[in-house]
Design an enzyme around this catalytic site. Structure first.
Site, mmCIF file in Angstrom:
data_model
loop_
_atom_site.group_PDB
_atom_site.id
_atom_site.type_symbol
_atom_site.label_atom_id
_atom_site.label_comp_id
_atom_site.label_asym_id
_atom_site.label_seq_id
_atom_site.Cartn_x
_atom_site.Cartn_y
_atom_site.Cartn_z
ATOM 1 N N LYS A 67 8.897 4.461 -7.438
ATOM 2 C CA LYS A 67 7.924 5.070 -6.514
ATOM 3 C C LYS A 67 8.534 5.518 -5.181
ATOM 4 C CE LYS A 67 4.996 5.559 -8.523
ATOM 5 N NZ LYS A 67 5.097 6.422 -9.757
ATOM 6 N N SER A 68 9.796 5.880 -5.257
ATOM 7 C CA SER A 68 10.457 6.381 -4.041
ATOM 8 C C SER A 68 10.689 7.880 -4.088
ATOM 9 C CB SER A 68 11.803 5.672 -3.863
ATOM 10 O OG SER A 68 11.604 4.300 -3.703
ATOM 11 N N GLY A 69 10.171 8.534 -5.127
ATOM 12 C CA GLY A 69 10.355 9.986 -5.223
ATOM 13 C C GLY A 69 11.243 10.398 -6.392
ATOM 14 N N THR A 71 10.489 11.409 -9.412
ATOM 15 C CA THR A 71 10.010 12.611 -10.087
ATOM 16 C C THR A 71 10.499 13.866 -9.349
ATOM 17 O OG1 THR A 71 8.013 11.280 -10.418
ATOM 18 C CG2 THR A 71 7.879 13.582 -11.082
ATOM 19 N N TRP A 72 10.481 13.768 -8.050
ATOM 20 C CA TRP A 72 10.904 14.864 -7.173
ATOM 21 C C TRP A 72 12.414 15.063 -7.261
ATOM 22 C CZ3 TRP A 72 10.156 14.458 -1.109
ATOM 23 C CH2 TRP A 72 10.313 15.723 -0.529
ATOM 24 N N HIS A 130 17.004 2.901 -12.452
ATOM 25 C CA HIS A 130 16.486 2.179 -11.277
ATOM 26 C C HIS A 130 17.371 0.967 -10.963
ATOM 27 C CE1 HIS A 130 12.715 4.312 -10.905
ATOM 28 N NE2 HIS A 130 12.158 3.825 -11.983
ATOM 29 N N ARG A 152 12.992 5.165 0.049
ATOM 30 C CA ARG A 152 11.733 5.484 0.726
ATOM 31 C C ARG A 152 11.342 4.287 1.577
ATOM 32 N NH1 ARG A 152 6.025 7.299 -2.260
ATOM 33 N NH2 ARG A 152 5.217 8.450 -0.463
ATOM 34 N N SER A 160 2.432 3.226 -2.726
ATOM 35 C CA SER A 160 2.462 4.123 -3.883
ATOM 36 C C SER A 160 2.461 3.316 -5.185
ATOM 37 C CB SER A 160 3.716 4.994 -3.803
ATOM 38 O OG SER A 160 3.813 5.839 -4.907
ATOM 39 N N LYS A 282 -0.322 11.476 -3.561
ATOM 40 C CA LYS A 282 -0.512 12.174 -2.284
ATOM 41 C C LYS A 282 0.749 12.876 -1.822
ATOM 42 C CE LYS A 282 -4.237 9.796 0.136
ATOM 43 N NZ LYS A 282 -4.531 8.982 1.316
HETATM 44 P P1 A3P Z 1 2.544 8.668 -3.460
HETATM 45 O O1 A3P Z 1 1.960 7.650 -4.405
HETATM 46 O O2 A3P Z 1 2.757 8.114 -2.090
HETATM 47 O O3 A3P Z 1 1.803 9.945 -3.432
HETATM 48 P P2 A3P Z 1 8.241 8.236 -8.324
HETATM 49 O O4 A3P Z 1 8.473 9.648 -8.685
HETATM 50 O O5 A3P Z 1 9.483 7.503 -7.935
HETATM 51 O O6 A3P Z 1 7.433 7.526 -9.357
HETATM 52 O O7 A3P Z 1 7.410 8.243 -6.966
HETATM 53 C C1 A3P Z 1 6.106 8.758 -6.947
HETATM 54 C C2 A3P Z 1 5.768 9.115 -5.515
HETATM 55 O O8 A3P Z 1 6.410 10.367 -5.192
HETATM 56 C C3 A3P Z 1 4.292 9.354 -5.361
HETATM 57 O O9 A3P Z 1 4.007 9.030 -3.996
HETATM 58 C C4 A3P Z 1 4.192 10.856 -5.636
HETATM 59 O O10 A3P Z 1 3.025 11.446 -5.159
HETATM 60 C C5 A3P Z 1 5.427 11.338 -4.908
HETATM 61 N N1 A3P Z 1 5.902 12.651 -5.399
HETATM 62 C C6 A3P Z 1 5.957 13.095 -6.674
HETATM 63 N N2 A3P Z 1 6.446 14.339 -6.710
HETATM 64 C C7 A3P Z 1 6.713 14.706 -5.431
HETATM 65 C C8 A3P Z 1 7.217 15.889 -4.823
HETATM 66 N N3 A3P Z 1 7.541 16.956 -5.537
HETATM 67 N N4 A3P Z 1 7.348 15.912 -3.486
HETATM 68 C C9 A3P Z 1 7.014 14.828 -2.733
HETATM 69 N N5 A3P Z 1 6.520 13.681 -3.260
HETATM 70 C C10 A3P Z 1 6.373 13.604 -4.582
#
Ligand code: A3P
Length: 315
Positions: A67-69, A71-72, A130, A152, A160, A282
């Site tokens: 949950k630190s980003g 996916t991004w 991870h 994060r 998150s 979010k």
């Molecule tokens: P929030 O729950 O605060 O919205 P992971 O990808 O490690 O599982 O982390 C998920 C977190 O990254 C979630 O945070 C998600 O909304 C956010 N996230 C996913 N895609 C993103 C993107 N393209 N840009 C910024 N944040 C993103």
């Protein structure tokens, strides 16, 4: 379903039985393996990855605390590294979740005994895990491959993750979750050990380990995208810069664009069997202020100060 492949050998079952075990808030039970907490279902993949993975110098290893980003980071790295193969009009990210284009090497590929697919991946291979730095396969540490770590702020990471874990049918109170989180009891936790491990590695081996912060990406994605591209050996040319390619990629991988793609609205991550929309909530910095009480945030802040100490990670 990976249950079959997840069956541990007798020897590994004995190993698991010898590990400290606690009741988790995110999983029924977490086992302490090499100093981090892990559900037993992941151990087969992790052990196998640690024992058998052969790194190549050209590999790019993406690492995050959950949950630190992730996916991004997967989307950004995939797009940068494959931009000569795909345009933004025909990139596989339009139809396939980034988690399936860059699956977790241990939790998915090794967990399902599919390591042979690693041989067929195009160069550079983009891998994800991870695992804490100290638990990476020795082959990664010994190779010249590049490790990108995205951290994060733990306040937002916890917020998150709590939303991600929350099941309407079986809710965990935020107080209970927070208490365990502060004790370090959370998947791959404690978070401070995880971040510190990569922080130190990035200082000692700056050519091999890049330490990025979610908050910095949010603040200046153009700068971070460029830095990431340079680090992974796919720098943007002057011509690309002039054409606005960095802006286009950053915009394509932005939260708003990614969240609104059909695949991320209604799709499923094939590997986890989970809805893609669960990975887009979010996407903001500071949402913790809406969920943590002042005393919770003070406690976590103090803990971070204590754990991160003089490392430079608090700044
Ligand atoms: P929030 O729950 O605060 O919205 P992971 O990808 O490690 O599982 O982390 C998920 C977190 O990254 C979630 O945070 C998600 O909304 C956010 N996230 C996913 N895609 C993103 C993107 N393209 N840009 C910024 N944040 C993103």
């Amino acid at each position: 379903n990976s249950d079959g492949a997840n069956k541990l050998s007798k020897e590994d079952q004995e190993l698991v039985l010898s590990l400290p075990r606690v009741k988790g808030w995110d999983f029924s039970f977490l086992y302490q393996y090499q100093g981090f907490w892990c559900p037993s279902r992941y151990l087969h993949g992790i052990l196998s990855f640690q024992r058998h993975f052969q790194a190549k110098d050209t590999d790019i290893v993406l690492v995050t605390f959950p949950k630190s980003g992730t996916t991004w980071l997967k989307a950004l790295t995939y797009t940068i590294a494959n931009r000569s193969r795909y345009t933004l009009e025909n990139t596989p990210l339009l139809t396939t979740p980034s988690h399936d284009l860059v699956p977790f090497t241990d939790l998915e590929i090794y967990s399902k005994n599919q390591s042979s697919i690693l041989e067929d991946l195009p160069t550079p291979r983009i891998l994800a895990t991870h695992l804490p730095y100290a638990s990476l396969p020795q082959s990664i540490i010994n190779s010249n491959c590049r490790i990108v770590y995205l951290c994060r702020n733990p306040l937002d990471q916890f917020t998150s993750y709590w939303h991600f874990v929350l099941q309407p049918a079986d809710p965990v109170s935020i107080d209970e979750a927070f208490e365990k989180f502060c004790q370090g009891v959370t998947m791959f936790g404690p978070v401070w050990d995880h971040e510190l491990g990569y922080w130190k590695a990035s200082l000692e081996k700056s050519n091999n380990v890049l330490f990025l912060k979610y908050e910095d990406l949010k603040e200046d994605i153009i700068y971070s995208t460029k830095k990431l591209a340079d680090f992974i050996g796919c720098p943007f040319t002057n011509e690309e810069e002039a054409q606005g390619v960095i802006e286009e990629i950053s915009k394509f991988c932005s939260f708003d664009n990614m969240k609104n793609l059909q695949v991320n609205q209604t799709g499923k991550v094939a590997y986890f069997g989970m809805e893609t929309k669960a990975f887009f909530r979010k996407g903001k910095v500071g949402d913790w202020t809406n969920h943590l009480t002042p005393s919770m945030s003070k406690r976590l802040h103090n803990l971070m100060e204590e754990k991160f100490g003089e490392s430079g990670l608090m700044t």
